[in-house]
Structure formats: structure tokens, C-alpha cells
Design a protein around this motif. Structure first.
Motif, PDB file in Angstrom:
ATOM      1  N   ALA A 171       9.215 -11.305   0.032  1.00  0.00           N
ATOM      2  CA  ALA A 171       9.796 -11.902  -1.161  1.00  0.00           C
ATOM      3  C   ALA A 171      10.284 -10.890  -2.179  1.00  0.00           C
ATOM      4  N   GLU A 172       9.906  -9.621  -2.012  1.00  0.00           N
ATOM      5  CA  GLU A 172      10.188  -8.647  -3.054  1.00  0.00           C
ATOM      6  C   GLU A 172      11.555  -7.995  -2.886  1.00  0.00           C
ATOM      7  N   ARG A 173      12.079  -7.494  -4.001  1.00  0.00           N
ATOM      8  CA  ARG A 173      13.293  -6.670  -3.929  1.00  0.00           C
ATOM      9  C   ARG A 173      12.963  -5.340  -3.285  1.00  0.00           C
ATOM     10  N   GLY A 174      12.003  -4.635  -3.846  1.00  0.00           N
ATOM     11  CA  GLY A 174      11.548  -3.387  -3.260  1.00  0.00           C
ATOM     12  C   GLY A 174      12.562  -2.263  -3.375  1.00  0.00           C
ATOM     13  N   ALA A 175      12.255  -1.160  -2.732  1.00  0.00           N
ATOM     14  CA  ALA A 175      13.098   0.038  -2.735  1.00  0.00           C
ATOM     15  C   ALA A 175      13.588   0.276  -1.304  1.00  0.00           C
ATOM     16  N   PRO A 176      14.655   1.074  -1.133  1.00  0.00           N
ATOM     17  CA  PRO A 176      15.415   1.815  -2.145  1.00  0.00           C
ATOM     18  C   PRO A 176      16.361   0.913  -2.931  1.00  0.00           C
ATOM     19  N   ALA A 177      16.311   1.039  -4.271  1.00  0.00           N
ATOM     20  CA  ALA A 177      17.003   0.115  -5.156  1.00  0.00           C
ATOM     21  C   ALA A 177      18.496  -0.037  -4.886  1.00  0.00           C
ATOM     22  N   ALA A 212       3.782   9.730   4.981  1.00  0.00           N
ATOM     23  CA  ALA A 212       4.476   8.878   4.021  1.00  0.00           C
ATOM     24  C   ALA A 212       3.521   8.435   2.926  1.00  0.00           C
ATOM     25  N   SER A 213       4.041   8.339   1.712  1.00  0.00           N
ATOM     26  CA  SER A 213       3.239   7.836   0.601  1.00  0.00           C
ATOM     27  C   SER A 213       3.186   6.318   0.660  1.00  0.00           C
ATOM     28  N   GLY A 214       2.388   5.723  -0.237  1.00  0.00           N
ATOM     29  CA  GLY A 214       2.250   4.273  -0.255  1.00  0.00           C
ATOM     30  C   GLY A 214       0.865   3.845   0.140  1.00  0.00           C
ATOM     31  N   GLY A 215       0.410   2.702  -0.376  1.00  0.00           N
ATOM     32  CA  GLY A 215      -0.923   2.216  -0.089  1.00  0.00           C
ATOM     33  C   GLY A 215      -1.942   2.746  -1.076  1.00  0.00           C
ATOM     34  N   MET A 216      -3.177   2.314  -0.905  1.00  0.00           N
ATOM     35  CA  MET A 216      -4.279   2.706  -1.767  1.00  0.00           C
ATOM     36  C   MET A 216      -5.259   3.562  -0.985  1.00  0.00           C
ATOM     37  N   ALA A 217      -5.851   4.546  -1.669  1.00  0.00           N
ATOM     38  CA  ALA A 217      -6.891   5.359  -1.041  1.00  0.00           C
ATOM     39  C   ALA A 217      -8.172   4.546  -0.943  1.00  0.00           C
ATOM     40  N   VAL A 218      -8.838   4.660   0.207  1.00  0.00           N
ATOM     41  CA  VAL A 218     -10.003   3.824   0.493  1.00  0.00           C
ATOM     42  C   VAL A 218     -11.188   4.693   0.879  1.00  0.00           C
ATOM     43  N   GLU A 219     -12.378   4.320   0.380  1.00  0.00           N
ATOM     44  CA  GLU A 219     -13.619   4.982   0.763  1.00  0.00           C
ATOM     45  C   GLU A 219     -14.373   4.087   1.740  1.00  0.00           C
ATOM     46  N   VAL A 220     -14.817   4.680   2.828  1.00  0.00           N
ATOM     47  CA  VAL A 220     -15.494   3.927   3.891  1.00  0.00           C
ATOM     48  C   VAL A 220     -16.866   4.532   4.121  1.00  0.00           C
ATOM     49  N   ASP A 221     -17.886   3.672   4.292  1.00  0.00           N
ATOM     50  CA  ASP A 221     -19.231   4.188   4.530  1.00  0.00           C
ATOM     51  C   ASP A 221     -19.431   4.516   6.008  1.00  0.00           C
ATOM     52  N   ALA A 222     -20.631   4.954   6.357  1.00  0.00           N
ATOM     53  CA  ALA A 222     -20.913   5.412   7.720  1.00  0.00           C
ATOM     54  C   ALA A 222     -20.790   4.300   8.746  1.00  0.00           C
ATOM     55  N   GLU A 223     -20.894   3.062   8.320  1.00  0.00           N
ATOM     56  CA  GLU A 223     -20.808   1.922   9.238  1.00  0.00           C
ATOM     57  C   GLU A 223     -19.404   1.332   9.291  1.00  0.00           C
ATOM     58  N   ASP A 266       6.810   3.209   4.190  1.00  0.00           N
ATOM     59  CA  ASP A 266       7.102   2.088   3.299  1.00  0.00           C
ATOM     60  C   ASP A 266       8.527   2.154   2.747  1.00  0.00           C
ATOM     61  N   LEU A 267       9.317   3.165   3.158  1.00  0.00           N
ATOM     62  CA  LEU A 267      10.716   3.290   2.723  1.00  0.00           C
ATOM     63  C   LEU A 267      10.794   3.136   1.204  1.00  0.00           C
ATOM     64  N   GLY A 268       9.876   3.783   0.502  1.00  0.00           N
ATOM     65  CA  GLY A 268       9.668   3.510  -0.911  1.00  0.00           C
ATOM     66  C   GLY A 268      10.668   4.122  -1.866  1.00  0.00           C
ATOM     67  N   SER A 269      11.651   4.839  -1.379  1.00  0.00           N
ATOM     68  CA  SER A 269      12.675   5.434  -2.224  1.00  0.00           C
ATOM     69  C   SER A 269      13.889   5.716  -1.367  1.00  0.00           C
ATOM     70  N   THR A 270      14.991   6.050  -2.010  1.00  0.00           N
ATOM     71  CA  THR A 270      16.189   6.425  -1.257  1.00  0.00           C
ATOM     72  C   THR A 270      15.906   7.611  -0.344  1.00  0.00           C
TER      73      THR A 270
END
Length: 415
Positions: A12-18, A158-169, A267-271
Motif C-alpha cells: 500500500a505504500e509509496r516507498g522509495a526510490p521516490a 543492504a540497510s533496512g529493518g530493525m536490529a534484534v537481540e536474540v537469547d541463547a534459545e 529494500d530498494l530504499g533509495s535511488t
């Protein structure tokens, strides 16, 4: 197991590259010479045995709807299979989709009436290959309420997304914006698998919060897969919602699954990111495997004649192309093309030079013109003798120019 999963593709989003999303949504942007961005997500669904797919659309969606009709009308409705575009239903308010959670809330009735017991939620504006069937199998083996695929990110990825911390399990215990630079980290990638009952419970919690409070707490947009994952996972990580166990991480690019493990994600986040993604496909050892025999990326293709090179009518010089992609209907008449991606029905005339360029469908490059490090949207006409991409200051006065100097000529823009 895939038959028990209902899939939502967020497109649904416009997104990039603009510059390329002025006339179409991000999911409908052409990529890799013949495809649209959404083709990669839908091909993953097809090869993973997912046959019930709802595509949430909104921003300038005509191009996407047409592509879905022409290229993806291949499932059998009599067997309960479908790929269906779903614009905002406005069942709870009169607004468009505000963000991912609101889009799910507006389509709650579709979730409730589905016999599926889990939902796969996908960002349709990303380029990667993944066997979702193995994610679903792992989710059922783990027995958790939410599974979230993670990729290895950091320098050189590639950039994009969130950094995630995961435990030993292997459970996700924290999520934060990615570091600006430094070490590698695990990142979300716009994919979440969640039990149907758990999602309905979360939507009910939002409904009970009241319209004003919900709107105030839903300030994020539909702009990326990071938003999708953040909106779904955050309440389960900060104590506002509960599951039998914390969200479970699933390793992207592991040994499980039928897809060859190229581990490519963009994520094709820029031109510049879009340009690099296309140029990467021209490398001798491309990071994205388009040629796996049992994992074809489907799309719509017009019934055009084969691409060809012919001698120039004036010079008699042979048309040539070097290390490039040429789609059907393209004709090089005595011009030269190198390190470029040409979509269908492109014309390169006598003496023209095209180098490190991306030419969308129907572009015409006039005789003796020179274009370098340039993206031309559909049906752009480069006049005879024109020069683009060699003088950044002059280009910036006429066109959009990226941080890395990529010139973008918009659809319908005259030179």
C-alpha cells in the motif's frame, strides 16, 4: 501446512526510490529487466505452496492492480485459491490504511472467516527469495505464537529493518533501530508469521483501546517492512501483550528449504540502492540467483518480438551490447550498450552510447546520444545528440540526481 496459512502482502505504500514512485507504488516498480518488485514476494508464495494471498493496496494502485490481473491470475478459485487485491475497506473509520496494524484491523472480517490457523504477513516492496514453507514448518515445531525471520546485516549488506537481540534459545528479547556503523547484527526483513488467534486477540485489544487512543498510538506509516514488524512485535516485547513464549527468531538463508541460499535481501530504499541492486545482477557471480531452475520468478510479459541488434542505417556499424540485460522487443540499431539493464521495447539508435543505465519500457535513445549512470522511466525519449550523466551540475538543473550521482529522468519528462 501452507494450506492452513492465510497470507497478507502489504503493498500500500509509496516507498522509495521516490522519483520512480510518482506514478506507481513501490511494489509495482520495475526491477531486473522484466519484473515488478512484488513478483519476488509472490513467487516465494507460489513456490512455498501458499495459495491464499491478499494484497493490501492503496497508493496509486492502478499499475499494481493491472500487473496482478495480467501476471498473477493463475490460481484456481474452485480450489479455494486466490491472489486478491484488497484496497481499504473502511469498516471501522473513513480513512485509508493508516499503517500495518490498521490495515489488518480493517480486514479483520477476512481473517475471522478464513479457515487458516496462522497468518503470514509480508512486505511486498522487498527483493529476496525465501521458502516460506520451511518457516511455517519451523513455526509449528517451535510451538510459539510468533516467528520472525532474521537476516545477517552490517557492513556490506543492504540497510533496512530493525536490529534484534536474540537469547541463547533463539527467542527475540529486544528490538531497536540498527546501528549507524560497526559490527554485524541480526535484522528483521519484513516477514512475520503469527497464530491467527493471537493476532485476533491483539486486534481486539486495539479495538478496546478506543478510536482516539488507537489513532494516537498508531503514528507509524505503511512505508516499510520495518514498520510492519515493529508494530507487530513491540507490544510482545515491552509487556503490553502476551504470548505463550516470546517471538521466535528464524534464520534467513539457512540450509532448510528448496531455494538456493543466496541470502540476498534488498529494500530498494533509495535511488542509489535501487541502482546498485540492478547493477549487481550484471556481475559474473550475481548475489541474487535468478536462474534456479525450480524457483522461477513469474511476471507478466508482453508478446513482443525477440530483442536484436542490427547495423546502423547511416553508419553501417553493428549494434553491440556488452554485459547487459535486454528484454523482448528491444532493438539496438548501430548503437552500443554496456553494463546496462534494458526493459521491453527499448530503441537505441545509430551511434548512441548507453553505459551503466537502466532504461524502462519504451525508452528511445536518439542517434549519437550519450547516457551514463542514468535511470530512464517509461517512454522517455532521449533526443539525438543529447548527453546525460557526464555533467552533474547541468544534470541537476534538469533532472533528479541521487547522492551518488545517479540521474533519474521521470516518466513523461521532456529533454
Amino acid at each position: 501446512m501452507p494450506s492452513k496459512t492465510l497470507t497478507f502482502v502489504f503493498a500500500a505504500e509509496r516507498g522509495a526510490p521516490a522519483p520512480l514512485t510518482e506514478h506507481r507504488c513501490k511494489a509495482a516498480v520495475p526491477v531486473a529487466g522484466k519484473y515488478r518488485v512484488i513478483d519476488f514476494t509472490l513467487a516465494n508464495c507460489l513456490h512455498s505452496g501458499l495459495r491464499q494471498v491478499l494484497v493490501l493496496t492503496q497508493y496509486k494502485s492502478h499499475s499494481l492492480h493491472k500487473h496482478l490481473r495480467d501476471g498473477w491470475s493463475l490460481f484456481n478459485a474452485e480450489l479455494g485459491e486466490f491472489i486478491t487485491a484488497v484496497p481499504p475497506q473502511m469498516r471501522y473509520h473513513s480513512d485509508w490504511y493508516r499503517n500495518a496494524m490498521d490495515a489488518l484491523r480493517q480486514n479483520r472480517y477476512l481473517i475471522e472467516r478464513s479457515p487458516a490457523d496462522s497468518l503470514l504477513l509480508l512486505d511486498g516492496g522487498l527483493v529476496y527469495r525465501m521458502d516460506y514453507a520451511e518457516l511455517i514448518r519451523s513455526h509449528r515445531e517451535q510451538g510459539g505464537g510468533i516467528s520472525c525471520p532474521l537476516r545477517q546485516a552490517g557492513p556490506g549488506t543492504a540497510s533496512g529493518g530493525m536490529a534484534v537481540e536474540v537469547d541463547a534459545e533463539g527467542r527475540i528479547i529486544a528490538m531497536r533501530p540498527p546501528p549507524e556503523a560497526g559490527d554485524a547484527y541480526r535484522s528483521t526483513m519484513g516477514v512475520v508469521l503469527i497464530d491467527k488467534a493471537l493476532l485476533l486477540e491483539r486486534l481486539e485489544t486495539l479495538a478496546e483501546a478506543g478510536e482516539a487512543e488507537m489513532a494516537a498510538g498508531m503514528e507509524s506509516s505503511m512505508e516499510s517492512g520495518a514498520d510492519l514488524v515493529t508494530q507487530l512485535l513491540s507490544p510482545f516485547l515491552d509487556g503490553r501483550a502476551f504470548t505463550p513464549s516470546p517471538p521466535v527468531a528464524y534464520g534467513f538463508g539457512g540450509e532448510r528449504g528448496r531455494v538456493s541460499q543466496d541470502r540476498y535481501w534488498s529494500d530498494l530504499g533509495s535511488t542509489d540502492a535501487y541502482f546498485r541492486a540492478n547493477m549487481d545482477l550484471l556481475k559474473a557471480d550475481s548475489p541474487l540467483d535468478l536462474y534456479q531452475a525450480d524457483w522461477h520468478i513469474l511476471t507478466y510479459q508482453g508478446q513482443y518480438p525477440p530483442a536484436r541488434t542490427v547495423p546502423g542505417p547511416s553508419s553501417g556499424n553493428e549494434g553491440i551490447f556488452v554485459n547487459s540485460m535486454l528484454a523482448a522487443g528491444t532493438v539496438i540499431r548501430g548503437g552500443g550498450v554496456s553494463h546496462s539493464v534494458l526493459y521491453p521495447q527499448v530503441q537505441v539508435e545509430d551511434g548512441a552510447i548507453v553505459d551503466e543505465a537502466i532504461l524502462f519500457e519504451g525508452v528511445r535513445v536518439g542517434a549519437n546520444a550519450r547516457i551514463r549512470r542514468c535511470i530512464c522511466d517509461k517512454e522517455v525519449v532521449i533526443p539525438a545528440g543529447a548527453i546525460v550523466g557526464e555533467d552533474r551540475r547541468a544534470d541537476a538543473e534538469r533532472f533528479a540526481v541521487s547522492d551518488e550521482g545517479i540521474v533519474v529522468i521521470r516518466k513523461g519528462q521532456s529533454l
